[in-house]
Structure formats: C-alpha cells, structure tokens
Design a protein around this motif. Structure first.
Motif, PDB file in Angstrom:
ATOM      1  N   ALA A   1       0.832  -1.209   0.000  1.00  0.00           N
ATOM      2  CA  ALA A   1       0.000   0.000   0.000  1.00  0.00           C
ATOM      3  C   ALA A   1       0.861   1.250   0.000  1.00  0.00           C
ATOM      4  CB  ALA A   1      -0.925  -0.013   1.216  1.00  0.00           C
ATOM      5  N   LEU A   2       1.940   1.255   0.803  1.00  0.00           N
ATOM      6  CA  LEU A   2       2.830   2.407   0.855  1.00  0.00           C
ATOM      7  C   LEU A   2       3.484   2.658  -0.497  1.00  0.00           C
ATOM      8  CD1 LEU A   2       4.423   4.603   2.365  1.00  0.00           C
ATOM      9  CD2 LEU A   2       6.036   2.833   3.080  1.00  0.00           C
ATOM     10  N   CYS A   3       3.980   1.597  -1.119  1.00  0.00           N
ATOM     11  CA  CYS A   3       4.622   1.744  -2.429  1.00  0.00           C
ATOM     12  C   CYS A   3       3.612   2.219  -3.474  1.00  0.00           C
ATOM     13  CB  CYS A   3       5.245   0.420  -2.862  1.00  0.00           C
ATOM     14  SG  CYS A   3       6.718  -0.043  -1.921  1.00  0.00           S
ATOM     15  N   ALA A   4       2.373   1.714  -3.392  1.00  0.00           N
ATOM     16  CA  ALA A   4       1.340   2.136  -4.341  1.00  0.00           C
ATOM     17  C   ALA A   4       1.062   3.626  -4.203  1.00  0.00           C
ATOM     18  CB  ALA A   4       0.063   1.321  -4.108  1.00  0.00           C
ATOM     19  N   VAL A   5       0.971   4.105  -2.964  1.00  0.00           N
ATOM     20  CA  VAL A   5       0.738   5.530  -2.729  1.00  0.00           C
ATOM     21  C   VAL A   5       1.896   6.358  -3.269  1.00  0.00           C
ATOM     22  CG1 VAL A   5       0.541   7.307  -0.944  1.00  0.00           C
ATOM     23  CG2 VAL A   5      -0.777   5.189  -0.744  1.00  0.00           C
ATOM     24  N   LEU A   6       3.117   5.924  -2.984  1.00  0.00           N
ATOM     25  CA  LEU A   6       4.291   6.660  -3.453  1.00  0.00           C
ATOM     26  C   LEU A   6       4.359   6.694  -4.976  1.00  0.00           C
ATOM     27  CD1 LEU A   6       6.993   5.329  -0.932  1.00  0.00           C
ATOM     28  CD2 LEU A   6       5.929   7.601  -0.953  1.00  0.00           C
ATOM     29  N   LEU A   7       3.904   5.613  -5.618  1.00  0.00           N
ATOM     30  CA  LEU A   7       3.927   5.557  -7.081  1.00  0.00           C
ATOM     31  C   LEU A   7       2.834   6.415  -7.708  1.00  0.00           C
ATOM     32  CD1 LEU A   7       4.676   1.756  -7.591  1.00  0.00           C
ATOM     33  CD2 LEU A   7       6.156   3.652  -8.271  1.00  0.00           C
ATOM     34  N   LEU A   8       1.815   6.747  -6.930  1.00  0.00           N
ATOM     35  CA  LEU A   8       0.735   7.587  -7.432  1.00  0.00           C
ATOM     36  C   LEU A   8       1.024   9.075  -7.275  1.00  0.00           C
ATOM     37  CD1 LEU A   8      -2.375   5.600  -6.151  1.00  0.00           C
ATOM     38  CD2 LEU A   8      -1.600   5.819  -8.521  1.00  0.00           C
ATOM     39  N   LEU A   9       2.028   9.403  -6.468  1.00  0.00           N
ATOM     40  CA  LEU A   9       2.368  10.798  -6.242  1.00  0.00           C
ATOM     41  C   LEU A   9       3.037  11.406  -7.476  1.00  0.00           C
ATOM     42  CD1 LEU A   9       3.802  10.601  -2.612  1.00  0.00           C
ATOM     43  CD2 LEU A   9       1.547  11.423  -3.304  1.00  0.00           C
ATOM     44  N   PRO A  10       2.928  12.719  -7.658  1.00  0.00           N
ATOM     45  CA  PRO A  10       3.576  13.360  -8.815  1.00  0.00           C
ATOM     46  C   PRO A  10       5.091  13.134  -8.852  1.00  0.00           C
ATOM     47  CG  PRO A  10       2.007  14.844  -7.775  1.00  0.00           C
ATOM     48  CD  PRO A  10       2.135  13.664  -6.861  1.00  0.00           C
ATOM     49  N   ASN A  11       5.713  13.067  -7.674  1.00  0.00           N
ATOM     50  CA  ASN A  11       7.175  12.858  -7.620  1.00  0.00           C
ATOM     51  C   ASN A  11       7.514  11.381  -7.476  1.00  0.00           C
ATOM     52  OD1 ASN A  11       6.165  12.596  -5.052  1.00  0.00           O
ATOM     53  ND2 ASN A  11       7.524  14.100  -4.112  1.00  0.00           N
ATOM     54  N   ARG A  12       6.780  10.531  -8.213  1.00  0.00           N
ATOM     55  CA  ARG A  12       6.964   9.077  -8.107  1.00  0.00           C
ATOM     56  C   ARG A  12       8.381   8.640  -8.469  1.00  0.00           C
ATOM     57  NH1 ARG A  12       3.724   9.963 -12.537  1.00  0.00           N
ATOM     58  NH2 ARG A  12       1.860   9.602 -11.281  1.00  0.00           N
ATOM     59  N   LYS A  13       9.026   9.379  -9.374  1.00  0.00           N
ATOM     60  CA  LYS A  13      10.383   8.995  -9.762  1.00  0.00           C
ATOM     61  C   LYS A  13      11.383   9.256  -8.646  1.00  0.00           C
ATOM     62  CE  LYS A  13       9.849   9.573 -14.765  1.00  0.00           C
ATOM     63  NZ  LYS A  13      10.351  10.281 -15.979  1.00  0.00           N
ATOM     64  N   THR A  14      11.055  10.200  -7.779  1.00  0.00           N
ATOM     65  CA  THR A  14      11.950  10.528  -6.673  1.00  0.00           C
ATOM     66  C   THR A  14      11.804   9.555  -5.519  1.00  0.00           C
ATOM     67  OG1 THR A  14      11.854  12.867  -7.250  1.00  0.00           O
ATOM     68  CG2 THR A  14      12.618  12.325  -5.032  1.00  0.00           C
ATOM     69  N   TYR A  15      10.560   9.170  -5.209  1.00  0.00           N
ATOM     70  CA  TYR A  15      10.307   8.324  -4.046  1.00  0.00           C
ATOM     71  C   TYR A  15       9.754   6.945  -4.423  1.00  0.00           C
ATOM     72  CZ  TYR A  15      10.808  12.658  -1.372  1.00  0.00           C
ATOM     73  OH  TYR A  15      11.286  13.809  -0.811  1.00  0.00           O
ATOM     74  N   GLY A  16       8.665   6.918  -5.165  1.00  0.00           N
ATOM     75  CA  GLY A  16       7.958   5.666  -5.405  1.00  0.00           C
ATOM     76  C   GLY A  16       8.754   4.618  -6.153  1.00  0.00           C
ATOM     77  N   LEU A  17       9.380   5.011  -7.244  1.00  0.00           N
ATOM     78  CA  LEU A  17      10.106   4.044  -8.069  1.00  0.00           C
ATOM     79  C   LEU A  17      11.324   3.467  -7.353  1.00  0.00           C
ATOM     80  CD1 LEU A  17       9.894   2.726 -10.824  1.00  0.00           C
ATOM     81  CD2 LEU A  17      11.339   4.535 -11.754  1.00  0.00           C
ATOM     82  N   PRO A  18      12.198   4.291  -6.763  1.00  0.00           N
ATOM     83  CA  PRO A  18      13.353   3.716  -6.057  1.00  0.00           C
ATOM     84  C   PRO A  18      12.956   2.817  -4.892  1.00  0.00           C
ATOM     85  CG  PRO A  18      13.675   6.068  -6.423  1.00  0.00           C
ATOM     86  CD  PRO A  18      12.253   5.772  -6.772  1.00  0.00           C
TER      87      PRO A  18
END
Length: 213
Positions: free
Chosen positions: A73-90
């Motif tokens: 769930a946390l990763c999904a939220v981070l990947l939905l954020l506009p700055n997904r390349k900064t936080y979600g993807l890594p």
C-alpha cells in the motif's frame, strides 16, 4: 561517478555485511541445524522480560507497519504521487529486490519460528531470515535518505525523517518481542537489508551525478 572515498567505503561495508550474512547462514543452517543458537535464547528471554500489557499494544502496531500489505500500500501511494520517480520508483524497486533475496532463503533453510504459544501476532511461514527486518531497513531506510535529500520543507523533513529512522531501527526488534522470530533471523535480515540499501543509494548517487553533468 561517486567520490572514490564514498564508493570504497560503501563497497567495504557491503562486503562486511555479506560476510556476516554468510557466517550467520552457516551458524543457523550447518552448525546448529536450524535450532535456536544460545544467543537467540538469551536475547529472546531479555525481550520477553520486557513484555507488559501496555507495551504490547504499540509494539504490535509498529510490527504491522512492515506487513506485506502495508508495504504494498505504501509503495502504491508513493507511485501515485507526482514525484513518483523521486520516491515511489526507487523504494518499490529496492523493496522488490529485498523480497527476491529473502523469500528464496526462507525456502532454502526452512527454519521454524518460535513456538506459536509465544506469538503475540498471527504469523505463518518460515523464520530465517526475517522479511520484516529486511524490508524495514530497505523501505524506511531509503525513504529516510530520499527525504533528507529531496524534501524542501525543513519541518516536514525532520518529522518524516524521524519516523522513517525509528521504523527502520525498531521494526526488527519488534519481531523478537512479538515472538515470531529468533534474534539471528532479525540480525541476518538487517544485514541483507543494509546491503540492498547501500547498493540502492550508490545507484541513486550515480544517477544524480549523470543528470547533473
């Protein structure tokens, strides 16, 4: 490229952690035939002496903050954020890497968990290494690094960094407290998580250097 001093230090630390993982795997798998080591029983007893009704509640809450459903769930939220390349993807890629390492190890060693009568939470599967310990170091440790480097709001940066650092450190011990892991499971998980975390940070630093050229 990264500074030579940092790269050499990271490689040395990763090598030392890998040596620790191999040593712990040997101790658990070969020398003690998957039975708890003496240090396991000593440390486990110390944690169990800390148990109280009022402490059980926050520790169980802390340990659930690295359940697979929570991390997904946390990763999904981070990947939905506009700055997904900064936080979600890594974070997502690093978490998946940790999963690909600890899951096969569990099915290589088949180490049993402590007796179910000792469990404060419901937990199935095998014990070695601790997946929660691997994932907490990777996910919350990497988030700590990313927040420190990219969060512009100093007040928010301090709060979020403090939360991530706390979870990266204390989720592992919480697994001993709630009775679902031996201490050597957690220690091995920490070492594996730190190796992946170091590699992830090194990769991110290299990518940042290339982007800044």
């Amino acid at each position: 490229m990264m500074k030579k001093g940092y790269g050499a230090a990271a490689c040395t630390l990763a090598a030392a952690l890998l040596t620790a993982v191999v040593f712990l795997c040997y101790q658990v798998g070969a020398r003690y035939d998957l039975a708890p080591l003496p240090i396991d029983l000593t440390v486990q007893s110390w944690f169990f002496d800390l148990r109280t009704d009022w402490l059980n509640i926050p520790v169980k809450l802390i340990t659930h903050l690295c359940d697979p459903t929570t991390i997904v769930a946390l990763c999904a939220v981070l990947l939905l954020l506009p700055n997904r390349k900064t936080y979600g993807l890594p974070v997502s890629l690093a978490a998946a890497t940790g999963l690909m390492i600890y899951k096969p190890l569990k099915h290589i060693f088949f180490r049993a968990r402590p007796d179910v009568s000792l469990h404060l939470v419901t937990q199935g599967g095998y014990s070695f290494p601790s997946g929660h310990s691997v994932t907490s170091v990777i996910v919350y440790g990497l988030l700590f690094y990313l927040i420190q480097n990219h969060c512009k709001n100093p007040y928010l940066r301090r709060i979020l960094s403090g939360i991530c650092l706390f979870l990266a450190i204390f989720i592992g011990p919480s697994r001993i407290y709630v009775g679902v892991h031996w201490p050597t499971d957690v220690l091995t998980g920490w070492c594996i998580g730190d190796i992946v975390l170091i590699l992830a940070i090194c990769i991110l630093k290299n990518l940042e250097k290339r982007q800044n050229r």
